[in-house]
Design an enzyme around this catalytic site. Structure first.
Site, PDB file in Angstrom:
ATOM      1  N   LYS A   1       0.859  -1.185   0.000  1.00  8.92           N
ATOM      2  CA  LYS A   1       0.000   0.000   0.000  1.00  8.92           C
ATOM      3  C   LYS A   1       0.894   1.233   0.000  1.00  8.92           C
ATOM      4  CE  LYS A   1      -3.739   2.245   2.624  1.00  8.92           C
ATOM      5  NZ  LYS A   1      -4.655   2.151   3.779  1.00  8.92           N
TER       6      LYS A   1
ATOM      7  N   SER B   1      -9.637   2.477   3.076  1.00 10.82           N
ATOM      8  CA  SER B   1      -8.751   3.185   2.173  1.00 10.82           C
ATOM      9  C   SER B   1      -7.821   2.271   1.377  1.00 10.82           C
ATOM     10  CB  SER B   1      -7.914   4.192   2.964  1.00 10.82           C
ATOM     11  OG  SER B   1      -7.046   3.521   3.878  1.00 10.82           O
TER      12      SER B   1
ATOM     13  N   SER C   1      -9.971   0.113   7.354  1.00 18.03           N
ATOM     14  CA  SER C   1      -9.403   0.172   6.005  1.00 18.03           C
ATOM     15  C   SER C   1      -8.710  -1.091   5.520  1.00 18.03           C
ATOM     16  CB  SER C   1      -8.433   1.354   5.898  1.00 18.03           C
ATOM     17  OG  SER C   1      -9.136   2.564   5.965  1.00 18.03           O
TER      18      SER C   1
END
Length: 485
Positions: A74, A149, A173
């Site tokens: 990420k 997210s 998330s």
């Protein structure tokens, strides 16, 4: 090859049936053909260089179970030699001089870095539509959001663009995108995974974790990710453990708590149906369902959206155009440069949260908002401790609905916030939680959209959660389903 689990890939690599270089190239080819916008930065030369080093390790026998297996990070974890943008214009061209601890740990294990994954800007969002670099599409239905997210992390696993990915969870998330993309993800106990080199959103909530196809894969990744780090002041000093040690324990006698607040108004019928079917499966495996209450659940949204923005307004004050990141082109003096840099460099949602955070921390409002929110946070944690006197784990939905269409809630931040109702409490309490696929609901035009089952445990009960998830995945095949190519 792209559908295999980490254990299967490890066996193939160690028996020399495939090389790390061949495996990396296979996934690079898949990424190149994808139109999901899950990856922000791919550098085949860097990836193949790492794969060659992994092949050397495999030849010498200096290996771990993860050596030679590709992983994608990420874009909240900083990476040396790769851009680290946090999905923001503010850091569009930023290259870190060091690796985040998590990235370092996977390098030491011999994993091969495929690239950086798209996410909501500074991890602020529930749909991955807040990325400066554009939204990620859900592989199950490209008209739908992947969740946020960590939308890129979940979508890349669902589309089989990588066998492993890192993600972060501040208020849901990891769990929410894993649920909406039909993959497996776990948020460990707060403090278990180092935050050093993880671009900060809300420091008392942020926690790294893995997303993968199966609970066993998540356990193997968690083995490498966790551990004390003196560079992170919130890192917990604990002995290393093998999170896969209890995977095969039977569930006879397991008590599953069902919070009545998670099954009330607002929960879509198709989501409830899939979750209830999963609970029936657990009963077949020998578990008992227990009715419990988490009475402060409805307070989790206002509590979180006071504490998280307050911490974000402080953390993001470092992005001012002076030392690194974006700087406005035209300005008259230092104050003007600060103003214009932050106005131009941050997206709307980030600016909204900074404003909320600055407001609740300001003189005259601190006691009324921030202090009150911290008190409620403590009460939420106490609710969980009370619940765990009645049960071993807690289960329920991850999200009230299946993934919604891209753009549906883009102009309604409150609607996005409400989607986090079932995940926020776990984060506020610092507890471990995970999502596993448990069925499908109905999207637009009769499309199939995944549903996730949330499993919450007490502090440091990750091995128990993974055992509970693994046993379900041995009895069902939802985790093996994949979207059409």
């Amino acid at each position: 090859m792209h559908t295999k689990t980490l254990k299967e890939l490890s066996a193939l690599l160690h028996s020399k049936q495939i090389s790390a270089t061949e495996l990396a190239q296979l996934f690079l080819d898949r990424i190149a053909q994808s139109d999901l916008n899950a990856f922000l930065h791919v550098d085949p030369a860097l990836t193949l260089k790492e794969a060659a080093l992994a092949d050397q390790r495999l030849a010498s026998g200096d290996t771990t179970v993860l050596t030679g297996i590709p992983i994608a990070h990420k874009d909240i974890f900083v990476t040396r030699d790769w851009r680290s943008t946090a999905g923001s214009k503010m850091l569009e061209n930023y290259v870190s001089p060091f690796d985040a601890t998590v990235v370092e740990q996977f390098k030491q294990a011999g994993m091969v870095h495929l690239g950086k994954l798209n996410c909501d800007e500074f991890a602020m969002g529930s749909s991955n539509e807040n990325s400066y670099f554009g939204a990620v599409k859900n592989p199950w239905d490209k008209a739908a959001i992947p969740g946020g997210s960590s939308g890129g992390s979940a979508a890349a696993i669902a589309a089989r663009l990588t066998p492993a990915s890192t993600a972060t969870d501040t208020g849901g998330s990891i769990r929410q995108p894993a649920a909406l993309c039909g993959v497996t993800g776990i948020k460990p106990t707060y403090g278990s995974v180092s935050r050093f080199g993880m671009i900060a959103f809300a420091s008392s909530l942020d926690q790294g974790g893995p997303i993968a196809k199966t609970a066993e894969d998540c356990g193997l990744l968690l083995n490498a990710m966790t551990g004390f780090d003196p560079r992170d002041s919130t890192s917990i000093e604990r002995d290393k453990e093998d999170f896969t040690r209890d995977l095969n324990q039977p569930l006879q006698g397991l008590k599953i708590g069902l919070p009545r607040e998670y099954f009330g108004a607002g929960l879509a019928a198709d989501v409830e149906q899939a979750v209830r079917a999963a609970l029936k499966e657990y009963e077949k495996l020998g578990a008992t369902l227990v009715d419990i209450s988490l009475p402060k659940t409805e307070l989790s949204i206002p509590t979180y959206y006071v504490i998280a923005p307050a911490e974000a307004s402080s953390n993001l004050s470092r992005f001012d155009g002076v030392r690194y990141g974006y700087r406005a082109k035209d300005y008259t003096d230092l104050s003007d440069m600060y103003r214009k840099t932050r106005a131009e460099g941050f997206g709307e949602e980030v600016k909204r949260r900074i404003l909320v955070g600055a407001y609740v921390l300001s003189h005259g409002y601190y006691d009324a908002y921030y202090l009150q929110a911290q008190k409620i946070r403590r009460l939420i944690a106490q609710d969980f401790q009370q619940a765990f006197t009645q049960c071993d784990v807690i289960m329920g939905p991850v999200c009230p609905t299946v993934a919604w269409d891209l753009g549906d809630k883009a102009d309604d931040p409150i609607a996005n916030y409400l989607a986090d109702i079932f995940t926020l409490s776990t984060s506020l309490a610092g507890l471990p939680g995970m999502s596993i696929p448990c069925g499908f609901g109905q999207g637009e035009k009769n499309s199939k959209r995944p549903v996730g089952l949330q499993i919450i445990g007490n502090y440091f009960a990750e091995a128990k959660l993974l055992n509970v998830a693994h046993q379900y995945q041995q009895a069902t095949d939802w985790h093996l389903r994949q979207p059409a190519e």
